[in-house]
Design a protein around this motif. Structure first.
Motif, PDB file in Angstrom:
ATOM      1  N   MET A 128       0.828  -1.202   0.000  1.00  0.00           N
ATOM      2  CA  MET A 128       0.000   0.000   0.000  1.00  0.00           C
ATOM      3  C   MET A 128       0.861   1.249   0.000  1.00  0.00           C
ATOM      4  O   MET A 128       1.862   1.333   0.713  1.00  0.00           O
ATOM      5  N   LYS A 129       0.472   2.226  -0.817  1.00  0.00           N
ATOM      6  CA  LYS A 129       1.143   3.523  -0.826  1.00  0.00           C
ATOM      7  C   LYS A 129       0.456   4.424   0.188  1.00  0.00           C
ATOM      8  O   LYS A 129      -0.748   4.641   0.118  1.00  0.00           O
ATOM      9  N   HIS A 130       1.235   4.960   1.132  1.00  0.00           N
ATOM     10  CA  HIS A 130       0.645   5.717   2.237  1.00  0.00           C
ATOM     11  C   HIS A 130       0.627   7.213   1.946  1.00  0.00           C
ATOM     12  O   HIS A 130       1.574   7.767   1.385  1.00  0.00           O
ATOM     13  N   GLU A 131      -0.481   7.840   2.381  1.00  0.00           N
ATOM     14  CA  GLU A 131      -0.614   9.292   2.250  1.00  0.00           C
ATOM     15  C   GLU A 131      -0.425   9.975   3.606  1.00  0.00           C
ATOM     16  O   GLU A 131       0.337  10.910   3.747  1.00  0.00           O
ATOM     17  N   ASN A 132      -1.138   9.496   4.626  1.00  0.00           N
ATOM     18  CA  ASN A 132      -1.002  10.000   5.992  1.00  0.00           C
ATOM     19  C   ASN A 132      -1.104   8.793   6.916  1.00  0.00           C
ATOM     20  O   ASN A 132      -2.194   8.347   7.262  1.00  0.00           O
ATOM     21  N   THR A 133       0.045   8.259   7.300  1.00  0.00           N
ATOM     22  CA  THR A 133       0.079   6.986   8.020  1.00  0.00           C
ATOM     23  C   THR A 133      -0.655   7.051   9.348  1.00  0.00           C
ATOM     24  O   THR A 133      -1.384   6.120   9.711  1.00  0.00           O
ATOM     25  N   SER A 174      -2.251  -5.331   7.987  1.00  0.00           N
ATOM     26  CA  SER A 174      -3.354  -4.754   7.220  1.00  0.00           C
ATOM     27  C   SER A 174      -2.919  -3.559   6.390  1.00  0.00           C
ATOM     28  O   SER A 174      -3.267  -3.429   5.222  1.00  0.00           O
ATOM     29  N   LEU A 175      -2.145  -2.666   7.015  1.00  0.00           N
ATOM     30  CA  LEU A 175      -1.765  -1.415   6.351  1.00  0.00           C
ATOM     31  C   LEU A 175      -0.381  -1.469   5.718  1.00  0.00           C
ATOM     32  O   LEU A 175       0.040  -0.513   5.064  1.00  0.00           O
ATOM     33  N   GLY A 176       0.335  -2.558   5.907  1.00  0.00           N
ATOM     34  CA  GLY A 176       1.661  -2.663   5.302  1.00  0.00           C
ATOM     35  C   GLY A 176       2.662  -1.699   5.906  1.00  0.00           C
ATOM     36  O   GLY A 176       3.468  -1.094   5.193  1.00  0.00           O
ATOM     37  N   ILE A 177       2.623  -1.537   7.240  1.00  0.00           N
ATOM     38  CA  ILE A 177       3.529  -0.634   7.945  1.00  0.00           C
ATOM     39  C   ILE A 177       4.486  -1.471   8.773  1.00  0.00           C
ATOM     40  O   ILE A 177       4.046  -2.321   9.564  1.00  0.00           O
ATOM     41  N   ASP A 178       5.789  -1.250   8.625  1.00  0.00           N
ATOM     42  CA  ASP A 178       6.733  -2.038   9.410  1.00  0.00           C
ATOM     43  C   ASP A 178       6.623  -1.663  10.888  1.00  0.00           C
ATOM     44  O   ASP A 178       6.178  -0.561  11.258  1.00  0.00           O
ATOM     45  N   GLU A 179       7.017  -2.579  11.751  1.00  0.00           N
ATOM     46  CA  GLU A 179       6.784  -2.425  13.185  1.00  0.00           C
ATOM     47  C   GLU A 179       7.547  -1.245  13.786  1.00  0.00           C
ATOM     48  O   GLU A 179       7.059  -0.600  14.721  1.00  0.00           O
ATOM     49  N   GLN A 180       8.715  -0.946  13.272  1.00  0.00           N
ATOM     50  CA  GLN A 180       9.483   0.186  13.790  1.00  0.00           C
ATOM     51  C   GLN A 180       8.795   1.509  13.496  1.00  0.00           C
ATOM     52  O   GLN A 180       8.837   2.449  14.297  1.00  0.00           O
ATOM     53  N   THR A 181       8.148   1.604  12.338  1.00  0.00           N
ATOM     54  CA  THR A 181       7.407   2.819  11.983  1.00  0.00           C
ATOM     55  C   THR A 181       6.101   2.910  12.762  1.00  0.00           C
ATOM     56  O   THR A 181       5.671   3.994  13.165  1.00  0.00           O
ATOM     57  N   LEU A 182       5.478   1.763  12.995  1.00  0.00           N
ATOM     58  CA  LEU A 182       4.169   1.747  13.629  1.00  0.00           C
ATOM     59  C   LEU A 182       4.220   2.083  15.113  1.00  0.00           C
ATOM     60  O   LEU A 182       3.335   2.769  15.632  1.00  0.00           O
ATOM     61  N   LYS A 183       5.240   1.625  15.821  1.00  0.00           N
ATOM     62  CA  LYS A 183       5.271   1.787  17.280  1.00  0.00           C
ATOM     63  C   LYS A 183       5.149   3.248  17.742  1.00  0.00           C
ATOM     64  O   LYS A 183       4.315   3.550  18.607  1.00  0.00           O
ATOM     65  N   PRO A 184       5.924   4.204  17.196  1.00  0.00           N
ATOM     66  CA  PRO A 184       5.753   5.587  17.645  1.00  0.00           C
ATOM     67  C   PRO A 184       4.382   6.182  17.299  1.00  0.00           C
ATOM     68  O   PRO A 184       3.892   7.062  18.006  1.00  0.00           O
ATOM     69  N   ILE A 185       3.770   5.687  16.230  1.00  0.00           N
ATOM     70  CA  ILE A 185       2.424   6.154  15.879  1.00  0.00           C
ATOM     71  C   ILE A 185       1.424   5.701  16.935  1.00  0.00           C
ATOM     72  O   ILE A 185       0.588   6.479  17.412  1.00  0.00           O
ATOM     73  N   ASP A 223       2.129   4.858  20.042  1.00  0.00           N
ATOM     74  CA  ASP A 223       2.445   5.576  21.284  1.00  0.00           C
ATOM     75  C   ASP A 223       1.867   6.993  21.277  1.00  0.00           C
ATOM     76  O   ASP A 223       1.321   7.467  22.282  1.00  0.00           O
ATOM     77  N   LYS A 224       1.949   7.652  20.129  1.00  0.00           N
ATOM     78  CA  LYS A 224       1.426   9.019  20.013  1.00  0.00           C
ATOM     79  C   LYS A 224      -0.099   9.037  20.152  1.00  0.00           C
ATOM     80  O   LYS A 224      -0.664   9.910  20.836  1.00  0.00           O
ATOM     81  N   LEU A 225      -0.774   8.082  19.526  1.00  0.00           N
ATOM     82  CA  LEU A 225      -2.233   8.022  19.602  1.00  0.00           C
ATOM     83  C   LEU A 225      -2.701   7.705  21.017  1.00  0.00           C
ATOM     84  O   LEU A 225      -3.726   8.219  21.471  1.00  0.00           O
ATOM     85  N   ILE A 226      -1.934   6.877  21.731  1.00  0.00           N
ATOM     86  CA  ILE A 226      -2.271   6.580  23.123  1.00  0.00           C
ATOM     87  C   ILE A 226      -2.056   7.825  23.995  1.00  0.00           C
ATOM     88  O   ILE A 226      -2.901   8.168  24.831  1.00  0.00           O
ATOM     89  N   SER A 227      -0.944   8.513  23.789  1.00  0.00           N
ATOM     90  CA  SER A 227      -0.650   9.730  24.566  1.00  0.00           C
ATOM     91  C   SER A 227      -1.706  10.804  24.344  1.00  0.00           C
ATOM     92  O   SER A 227      -2.066  11.546  25.257  1.00  0.00           O
ATOM     93  N   ALA A 228      -2.207  10.880  23.112  1.00  0.00           N
ATOM     94  CA  ALA A 228      -3.245  11.857  22.781  1.00  0.00           C
ATOM     95  C   ALA A 228      -4.634  11.405  23.228  1.00  0.00           C
ATOM     96  O   ALA A 228      -5.615  12.127  23.036  1.00  0.00           O
ATOM     97  N   LYS A 229      -4.701  10.190  23.783  1.00  0.00           N
ATOM     98  CA  LYS A 229      -5.961   9.591  24.242  1.00  0.00           C
ATOM     99  C   LYS A 229      -6.956   9.385  23.098  1.00  0.00           C
ATOM    100  O   LYS A 229      -8.171   9.390  23.299  1.00  0.00           O
TER     101      LYS A 229
END
Length: 327
Positions: free
Chosen positions: A266-271, A292-303, A305-311
């Motif tokens: 998948m080509k990503h626009e806004n991961t 599902s989204l074709g995102i490697d685990e190293q890229t996904l983890k900070p995303i 974490d950020k979504l959890i921090s933002a609640k």
């Protein structure tokens, strides 16, 4: 966070790699439905939409077509485009126009996943006629069990649902009809639908409907009510065997947990938005989001974490896995 009506793709145990379309975008509630199922992965809601006229935030056919026109081209290995998400799609009266528009701009088959609540209405059946497939839920042949598990809005009766499903099979131009039999067990005294009596009645009703396909499955994500648990694999196989004897193995699909598929191309626009949009519609494990989204685990983890921090999302655990779901 801004959400889009197109989300995924999702790795579906039934449909493969499925790009989702959510046709109601009411931000006041986490799901827009006329059922409040005890097993729903989106959790419990107090307000049930009784009629399509009561829908707030109905998406237009134009929005759907424009969204699909651009979004589906970013995915190389799509199997289906599916109407589902946080809502009951047949509550949107423009569903028929949406299906036609999607098929005009995409070569992929279209599926509508419905709770069956409105299939007794002729306009709803007309709306879904252009789909390639409809997956319709039927949890019991008994009114009492149906109402306990699905908790429908007032006025929705099992007898009308059964009649409506029969009417789909009798349409001159119709989609392939699959019946989803969602089986549940419980830790309390509750009218579960995996007993021999319930299965016997379900078989009788399904013989009357005569669908193209029957899908047998159980809860695989944290349900709305914590007393609901999945049916054991052993029991699922026993039930599937009974269905096989009546309907034939070619029509019965036993859907078990643990689908293994390669990561999406998948080509990503806004991961970050893509991750949130997926979790909003379907609680997922870390590995499910990655695949599902074709995102490697190293890229996904900070995303994450950020979504959890933002609640924006929270962690939820069942007996086997940790899931992320919208807060």
């Amino acid at each position: 966070m801004k959400t889009r009506i197109i989300y995924g793709p999702i790795l579906s145990r039934r449909l493969g790699r499925s790009l989702g379309i959510d046709v109601i975008k009411n931000s006041e509630t986490k799901k827009n439905c006329n059922f409040d199922c005890v097993y729903c992965q989106l959790g419990h809601v107090d307000y049930k939409i009784a009629d399509p006229k009561d829908v707030k935030g109905a998406v237009s056919a134009k929005e759907v077509i424009e969204g699909i026109r651009s979004y589906h081209r970013n995915i190389d290995d799509l199997d289906y485009i599916t109407f589902s998400g946080t809502c009951e799609p047949t509550l949107n009266s423009d569903l028929g126009k949406m299906i036609k528009g999607v098929k005009d701009v995409s070569k992929h088959p279209v599926c509508v996943i419905t709770n069956s609540s409105l299939v007794d209405k002729e306009d709803v059946r007309t709306n879904i006629a252009g789909a390639d497939m409809v997956v319709a839920t039927l949890v019991s042949g008994y009114e009492e069990t149906f109402k306990a598990i699905n908790r429908p809005a007032e006025g929705i009766e099992l007898e009308n649902i059964i009649t409506g499903l029969q009417a789909i099979m009798n349409m001159e131009k119709r989609p392939k009809l699959g019946i989803e039999v969602m089986l549940v067990d419980s830790t309390i005294d509750f009218p579960i639908n995996c007993t021999d009596k319930e299965i016997g009645r379900l078989i009788e009703v399904l013989m009357e409907i005569n669908p193209d396909e029957i899908e047998i499955l159980t809860v695989s994500r944290p349900p709305a009510e914590n007393y609901i648990i999945s049916v054991s694999e052993k029991r699922l196989k026993e039930i599937a065997s009974r269905f096989d004897e009546v309907f034939g193995k070619e029509r019965v699909k036993l859907v078990l947990k643990g689908l293994k598929r390669k990561r999406s191309r998948m080509k990503h626009e806004n991961t970050e938005e893509e991750v949130y949009d997926l979790i909003l519609r379907r609680p997922c494990t870390f590995k499910q989001i990655s695949a599902s989204l074709g995102i490697d685990e190293q890229t996904l983890k900070p995303i994450i974490d950020k979504l959890i921090s933002a609640k924006s999302i929270i962690e939820s655990e069942d007996a086997n896995d940790k899931y992320y779901k919208a807060s």
